[in-house]
Write an enzyme that holds these catalytic residues in place. Structure first.
Site, mmCIF file in Angstrom:
data_model
loop_
_atom_site.group_PDB
_atom_site.id
_atom_site.type_symbol
_atom_site.label_atom_id
_atom_site.label_comp_id
_atom_site.label_asym_id
_atom_site.label_seq_id
_atom_site.Cartn_x
_atom_site.Cartn_y
_atom_site.Cartn_z
ATOM 1 N N ASN A 61 0.831 -1.205 0.000
ATOM 2 C CA ASN A 61 0.000 0.000 0.000
ATOM 3 C C ASN A 61 0.864 1.252 0.000
ATOM 4 O O ASN A 61 1.906 1.322 0.636
ATOM 5 C CB ASN A 61 -1.016 -0.002 1.154
ATOM 6 C CG ASN A 61 -0.453 -0.290 2.512
ATOM 7 O OD1 ASN A 61 0.532 -0.994 2.650
ATOM 8 N ND2 ASN A 61 -1.079 0.253 3.533
ATOM 9 N N GLU A 63 0.428 5.133 0.655
ATOM 10 C CA GLU A 63 -0.444 6.181 1.183
ATOM 11 C C GLU A 63 0.042 7.559 0.741
ATOM 12 O O GLU A 63 1.136 7.711 0.192
ATOM 13 C CB GLU A 63 -0.515 6.059 2.708
ATOM 14 C CG GLU A 63 -1.167 4.738 3.106
ATOM 15 C CD GLU A 63 -1.406 4.587 4.596
ATOM 16 O OE1 GLU A 63 -0.911 5.428 5.385
ATOM 17 O OE2 GLU A 63 -2.104 3.617 4.972
ATOM 18 N N CYS A 72 -4.230 0.672 -2.353
ATOM 19 C CA CYS A 72 -4.018 -0.582 -1.618
ATOM 20 C C CYS A 72 -2.939 -1.438 -2.289
ATOM 21 O O CYS A 72 -2.684 -1.318 -3.494
ATOM 22 C CB CYS A 72 -5.299 -1.397 -1.589
ATOM 23 S SG CYS A 72 -6.621 -0.694 -0.615
ATOM 24 N N GLU A 74 -3.073 -4.642 -3.016
ATOM 25 C CA GLU A 74 -3.597 -5.574 -4.025
ATOM 26 C C GLU A 74 -3.674 -4.907 -5.395
ATOM 27 O O GLU A 74 -3.304 -5.484 -6.419
ATOM 28 C CB GLU A 74 -4.996 -6.068 -3.632
ATOM 29 C CG GLU A 74 -5.049 -6.862 -2.343
ATOM 30 C CD GLU A 74 -5.261 -6.005 -1.106
ATOM 31 O OE1 GLU A 74 -4.725 -4.883 -1.035
ATOM 32 O OE2 GLU A 74 -5.958 -6.476 -0.202
ATOM 33 N N CYS A 111 -10.268 -4.932 0.613
ATOM 34 C CA CYS A 111 -11.361 -3.949 0.581
ATOM 35 C C CYS A 111 -12.229 -4.172 -0.651
ATOM 36 O O CYS A 111 -11.856 -4.903 -1.587
ATOM 37 C CB CYS A 111 -10.803 -2.524 0.615
ATOM 38 S SG CYS A 111 -10.215 -1.936 -0.982
ATOM 39 N N CYS A 114 -10.634 -3.425 -4.111
ATOM 40 C CA CYS A 114 -9.669 -4.448 -4.555
ATOM 41 C C CYS A 114 -10.398 -5.707 -5.013
ATOM 42 O O CYS A 114 -9.984 -6.365 -5.975
ATOM 43 C CB CYS A 114 -8.675 -4.763 -3.438
ATOM 44 S SG CYS A 114 -7.534 -3.412 -3.147
#
Ligand code: THU
Length: 160
Positions: A61, A63, A72, A74, A111, A114
């Protein structure tokens, strides 16, 4: 009429119980989670994607101070895989997450966004993706994104 949807998946209690190929992929996801850029959440996620020819792509991830600009693990990995190897199906994705206390206790759950991207990838290559979710107490292995995203919106939904 009431209807029921069921999902089935495998649960393991130690990485050593997984078949060798998944062990390697999950260890790779664990390692790359340690290189996440997640100064705002402190939650470090790693994803390792195995392609049809055995190539492994990793992501974590990323940010951003402007929070919604982050991505993310994934999707970082899947978008790279699909961008650079558009002819290769994604066979497996292993996901691992750690916080200040180390590897999370329960298997990390991807999430919604994803999951949607995993569905697009499956549809693109017409092949179910095996999903390995890491946790200290247990590890889940699921076959196909239908398990995580039933009643989904997919390309054929556009046709009505
Ligand atoms: N995150 C992932 O990378 N993957 C998931 O499946 C869940 C959440 C990231 C996004 C954000 O950087 C941090 O974890 C906290 O939500």
């Amino acid at each position: 009429m009431q209807k029921e949807l069921r999902i089935t998946f495998e649960e393991f209690h130690d990485i050593a119980e997984l078949k060798e190929e998944w062990q390697v992929l999950l260890r790779t996801a664990r390692t790359i989670s340690g290189k996440a850029w997640s100064p705002y959440s402190g939650f470090c996620v790693g994803a390792a994607v195995r392609l049809a020819d055995g190539t492994v792509i990793t992501g974590n991830n990323q940010e951003n101070a402007a929070y919604p600009s982050g991505l993310c693990a994934e999707r970082t990995a899947l978008f790279y895989a699909n961008a650079n190897f558009p002819e290769l199906a994604v066979e497996t994705i292993a996901i691992s997450a750690q916080n200040k206390k180390g590897l999370v206790s329960e298997p990390v759950k991807p999430c919604g966004s994803c999951r949607q991207v995993m569905l697009e990838t499956e549809t693109r290559f017409n092949q179910p993706i095996t999903i390995v979710l890491d946790g200290k107490n247990s590890i889940y292995v699921l076959k196909g994104i239908d398990t995580l995203l039933p009643l989904n919106f997919k390309p054929e939904s556009l046709k009505g």
